[in-house]
Design a protein around this motif. Structure first.
Motif, PDB file in Angstrom:
ATOM      1  N   VAL A  70      43.002  62.779  35.501  1.00 16.83           N
ATOM      2  CA  VAL A  70      42.940  62.872  33.785  1.00 16.83           C
ATOM      3  C   VAL A  70      43.246  64.148  33.300  1.00 16.83           C
ATOM      4  CG1 VAL A  70      41.316  62.606  31.909  1.00 16.83           C
ATOM      5  CG2 VAL A  70      41.033  61.124  33.816  1.00 16.83           C
ATOM      6  N   GLN A  71      44.095  64.368  32.197  1.00 23.73           N
ATOM      7  CA  GLN A  71      44.639  65.541  31.797  1.00 23.73           C
ATOM      8  C   GLN A  71      44.843  65.478  30.338  1.00 23.73           C
ATOM      9  OE1 GLN A  71      48.200  67.001  33.258  1.00 23.73           O
ATOM     10  NE2 GLN A  71      49.093  65.513  33.052  1.00 23.73           N
ATOM     11  N   ILE A  72      44.697  66.535  29.348  1.00 21.36           N
ATOM     12  CA  ILE A  72      45.232  66.665  28.169  1.00 21.36           C
ATOM     13  C   ILE A  72      46.265  67.201  27.923  1.00 21.36           C
ATOM     14  CG2 ILE A  72      44.085  67.105  25.740  1.00 21.36           C
ATOM     15  CD1 ILE A  72      41.457  66.943  26.752  1.00 21.36           C
ATOM     16  N   ASN A  73      47.367  66.428  27.312  1.00 17.81           N
ATOM     17  CA  ASN A  73      48.555  67.223  27.009  1.00 17.81           C
ATOM     18  C   ASN A  73      49.014  66.767  25.376  1.00 17.81           C
ATOM     19  OD1 ASN A  73      51.364  67.918  26.829  1.00 17.81           O
ATOM     20  ND2 ASN A  73      51.730  67.685  28.940  1.00 17.81           N
ATOM     21  N   ILE A  74      48.661  67.416  24.637  1.00 16.04           N
ATOM     22  CA  ILE A  74      49.131  67.220  23.167  1.00 16.04           C
ATOM     23  C   ILE A  74      50.526  66.817  23.093  1.00 16.04           C
ATOM     24  CG2 ILE A  74      48.888  67.947  20.928  1.00 16.04           C
ATOM     25  CD1 ILE A  74      46.082  67.524  22.268  1.00 16.04           C
ATOM     26  N   GLU A  75      51.369  67.571  23.598  1.00 16.26           N
ATOM     27  CA  GLU A  75      52.837  67.145  23.144  1.00 16.26           C
ATOM     28  C   GLU A  75      53.318  65.847  23.771  1.00 16.26           C
ATOM     29  OE1 GLU A  75      54.775  69.032  21.264  1.00 16.26           O
ATOM     30  OE2 GLU A  75      53.045  70.158  20.846  1.00 16.26           O
ATOM     31  N   TRP A  77      51.273  63.700  24.325  1.00  9.07           N
ATOM     32  CA  TRP A  77      50.446  62.538  23.488  1.00  9.07           C
ATOM     33  C   TRP A  77      51.276  62.150  22.280  1.00  9.07           C
ATOM     34  CZ3 TRP A  77      48.131  62.823  18.569  1.00  9.07           C
ATOM     35  CH2 TRP A  77      47.256  61.609  18.502  1.00  9.07           C
ATOM     36  N   LYS A  78      51.793  63.228  21.775  1.00  9.93           N
ATOM     37  CA  LYS A  78      52.577  63.119  20.449  1.00  9.93           C
ATOM     38  C   LYS A  78      53.843  62.284  20.535  1.00  9.93           C
ATOM     39  CE  LYS A  78      51.016  67.404  17.840  1.00  9.93           C
ATOM     40  NZ  LYS A  78      51.595  68.583  17.497  1.00  9.93           N
TER      41      LYS A  78
END
Length: 281
Positions: A70-75, A77-78
């Motif tokens: 699990v990771q958070i990657n805003i770019e 995601w967009k």
């Protein structure tokens, strides 16, 4: 599950989640004293069922040696939201023109005619969903072939379309025969027999259109896909308002077939002109 070609594991995870959701539903309705299922409770049960399906799916994937984290990657995601948003809008347009006939009948004809068409359309909808399962299973293979020489990819697409066309003829015959059994289920269904048989004639067109969404996504042409379906939606709106007023249920069937034929022809014309295309990234 698509990538490792184990759709049976997807079925297993969904079965577990749905079964637990069903048990929770039974518990709330039949076990809890003086309990009446509310909308909020139903939503909570659905959310829990989906969450359990996701957890079970993740576990099955890891057991097959596929590493996940699990990771958070805003770019990222967009980017995913933009691409999926385009595809989602195309599917909304698709659903709009699929059901435009029911809307038009509802506004200008009796509820009996709407019910007769609606019943036939339910069975028709099930039949044209069948190629979706086929495309789900072959999509990973098409992705791999796209990275190879173009002739292998093109040959596989031609073979797939041949199979889909033959399968569509078999499905059309099956639906045609099944339509004749509707009065045995209930005599009120007699009027839907002719409608379902008229819709069955359109099945080959829908089967041949089915691969287009996957091909457009593979070639990152979601914008063009949206444009096709948006134009088809506008055309369906105009056709239904005119033809349903003149011919009733027959007009709804003709409008639906004409719209889907438009999507099929435009889509495959584009694919034909891009037949030498090879994905580089």
């Amino acid at each position: 599950f698509q990538w490792i070609r184990r759709l049976d594991l997807q079925v297993a995870s969904q079965t577990v989640g749905n079964l637990i959701g069903l048990l929770l539903l039974i518990f709330v309705v039949y076990v809890l004293p003086k309990s009446h299922l509310s909308g909020e409770q139903a939503i909570v049960i659905l959310a829990l069922s989906s969450f359990i399906t996701a957890l079970f799916s993740l576990r099955l994937i890891r057991l097959r040696g596929v590493e996940t984290r699990v990771q958070i990657n805003i770019e990222l995601w967009k980017k995913i939201m933009f691409q999926s948003g385009l595809l989602g809008f195309a599917l909304v347009c698709n659903n709009f023109y699929m059901r435009m006939g029911i809307f038009s009948l509802n506004s200008s004809h009796t509820s009996i005619e709407v019910g007769e068409y609606g019943l036939a359309f339910k069975f028709f909808e099930f039949a044209i969903a069948l190629p979706t399962f086929i495309m789900n299973s072959v999509y990973p293979e098409l992705l791999q072939l796209q990275l190879k020489k173009g002739r292998f990819f093109s040959a596989r697409i031609k073979q797939l379309c041949s199979y889909l066309f033959i399968f569509s003829l078999i499905t059309t015959a099956g639906v045609w025969v099944f339509a004749g059994t509707l009065p045995f289920i209930r005599i009120d269904f007699l009027a839907s027999v002719a409608i379902l048989r008229m819709l069955a004639i359109l099945i080959p067109v829908f089967f041949m259109t089915s691969p287009l969404i996957w091909l457009f996504v593979m070639r990152r042409q979601q914008k063009f896909l949206v444009m096709i379906y948006f134009v088809a939606s506008v055309g369906s709106l105009l056709l239904n308002n005119f033809l349903v007023y003149l011919w009733g249920v027959l007009g709804a069937v003709v409008a639906l077939g004409s719209t889907e034929l438009f999507v099929c022809c435009i889509g495959w014309y584009w694919v034909y002109n891009q037949r030498d295309y090879v994905q580089k990234t």
